[in-house]
Write a protein that holds these residues in place. Sequence first.
Motif, mmCIF file in Angstrom:
data_model
loop_
_atom_site.group_PDB
_atom_site.id
_atom_site.type_symbol
_atom_site.label_atom_id
_atom_site.label_comp_id
_atom_site.label_asym_id
_atom_site.label_seq_id
_atom_site.Cartn_x
_atom_site.Cartn_y
_atom_site.Cartn_z
ATOM 1 N N ASP A 1 0.773 -1.124 0.111
ATOM 2 C CA ASP A 1 0.014 0.199 0.215
ATOM 3 C C ASP A 1 0.857 1.201 0.034
ATOM 4 O O ASP A 1 1.651 1.318 1.048
ATOM 5 N N ALA B 1 1.248 5.257 0.266
ATOM 6 C CA ALA B 1 0.401 6.420 0.523
ATOM 7 C C ALA B 1 1.415 7.552 0.291
ATOM 8 O O ALA B 1 2.636 7.734 0.465
ATOM 9 N N LEU C 1 -2.587 4.871 -3.001
ATOM 10 C CA LEU C 1 -3.660 5.490 -2.066
ATOM 11 C C LEU C 1 -3.700 6.870 -2.338
ATOM 12 O O LEU C 1 -4.825 7.591 -1.753
ATOM 13 N N VAL D 1 -3.182 10.884 2.066
ATOM 14 C CA VAL D 1 -4.245 10.644 3.167
ATOM 15 C C VAL D 1 -4.141 11.509 4.400
ATOM 16 O O VAL D 1 -3.062 12.153 4.474
ATOM 17 N N ASP D 2 -5.224 11.596 5.104
ATOM 18 C CA ASP D 2 -5.182 12.226 6.302
ATOM 19 C C ASP D 2 -4.876 11.680 7.302
ATOM 20 O O ASP D 2 -4.315 10.229 7.513
ATOM 21 N N ASP D 3 -4.379 12.128 8.443
ATOM 22 C CA ASP D 3 -3.903 11.718 9.551
ATOM 23 C C ASP D 3 -4.750 10.478 10.160
ATOM 24 O O ASP D 3 -4.099 9.347 10.860
ATOM 25 N N ALA D 4 -6.104 10.546 9.972
ATOM 26 C CA ALA D 4 -6.938 9.491 10.748
ATOM 27 C C ALA D 4 -6.865 8.040 9.789
ATOM 28 O O ALA D 4 -6.508 6.954 10.205
ATOM 29 N N THR D 5 -6.720 8.474 8.389
ATOM 30 C CA THR D 5 -6.469 7.262 7.623
ATOM 31 C C THR D 5 -5.111 6.641 7.776
ATOM 32 O O THR D 5 -4.729 5.567 7.727
ATOM 33 N N LEU D 6 -4.123 7.521 7.787
ATOM 34 C CA LEU D 6 -2.879 7.104 8.080
ATOM 35 C C LEU D 6 -2.612 6.209 9.321
ATOM 36 O O LEU D 6 -2.068 5.275 9.201
ATOM 37 N N GLN E 1 -4.876 4.439 10.694
ATOM 38 C CA GLN E 1 -5.549 3.332 10.190
ATOM 39 C C GLN E 1 -4.490 2.158 9.382
ATOM 40 O O GLN E 1 -4.519 1.145 9.776
ATOM 41 N N LEU E 2 -3.975 2.879 8.435
ATOM 42 C CA LEU E 2 -3.271 2.353 7.792
ATOM 43 C C LEU E 2 -1.666 1.415 8.366
ATOM 44 O O LEU E 2 -1.582 0.264 8.384
ATOM 45 N N GLU F 1 -3.246 -1.458 10.034
ATOM 46 C CA GLU F 1 -3.457 -2.749 9.497
ATOM 47 C C GLU F 1 -2.246 -3.364 8.718
ATOM 48 O O GLU F 1 -2.295 -4.363 8.426
#
Length: 263
Positions: free
Chosen positions: A118, A120, A141, A144-149, A151-152, A155
């Motif tokens: 993935d 980003a 990807l 990405v914003d901080d929240a998505t980062l 989450q990445l 995962e």
Amino acid sequence: VHPHGLEMFQGQTWRERLLGWPFRRLVRHVARHSAAVVSLGGKLTPLLQQQVNGSTARVIVLPNAVELQGPPLRYPQQQAPLRLLFVGRFAFNKGIDVLMEVAHRLANEGLAEAVQFDLAGGGPLFDHYRTTGLPPNVRLLGRVDDATLGQLYGECHALVLPTRFEGMPTVVLEAMAHARPVLVSDVGATSELVADGVNGYLLPPGDAGALYQAVRKLRDSTPEQRAAMGVAGFEVARERFAWPVVARQHLDALLAVRDGRPV
């Protein structure tokens, strides 16, 4: 003075070296007329010592810092697919071509479902890779914003950064703060962050073969072994690179310079 990553000294193409020439002269001039010059550590320290040689300036090591939020993040327990995260600017110096070469090789070996990447970020090479086709095990990807980062990071099984030159990469510190192993080139101050085989792997820059072997080694390890590497990185981040620790070091250094004391 804090010249940070010293990218102007690490250009690899003739164009990068030419563009960096006035900045190298400026850094050298300012550094030689400073009381103290901050290095992030690793390979950057001797670079700065060369610049101040013969002057009264002192080179001191002060690292970057990272925010720690609670205990180590729970590590993914599934064995496959192995999810590897890249976070950074899509530019030549980040070694994305090296990552793509490894992804292609794994796909050609029938491991596209077993090892997935993935990526980003954005930058000058993003559209190139988006339009010219990708290996089947690579996802772009975008930014990405901080929240998505966050989450990445949660995962993924590890961060991969096959960069050709760096200072002290914030993304490596972030991965350590999330208790994730790191596969990163041995450039700049990355050796201050990653101990080879302990909390990740240090790789020769630009070496797709070395990155391939590190990915295979990580894939062949158990989730428990990977989790242990992640926790080892988290402990290093907590003890040496958490904001309270690094902020105190900076304050002590500034007060010493102000008072004319050794740093």
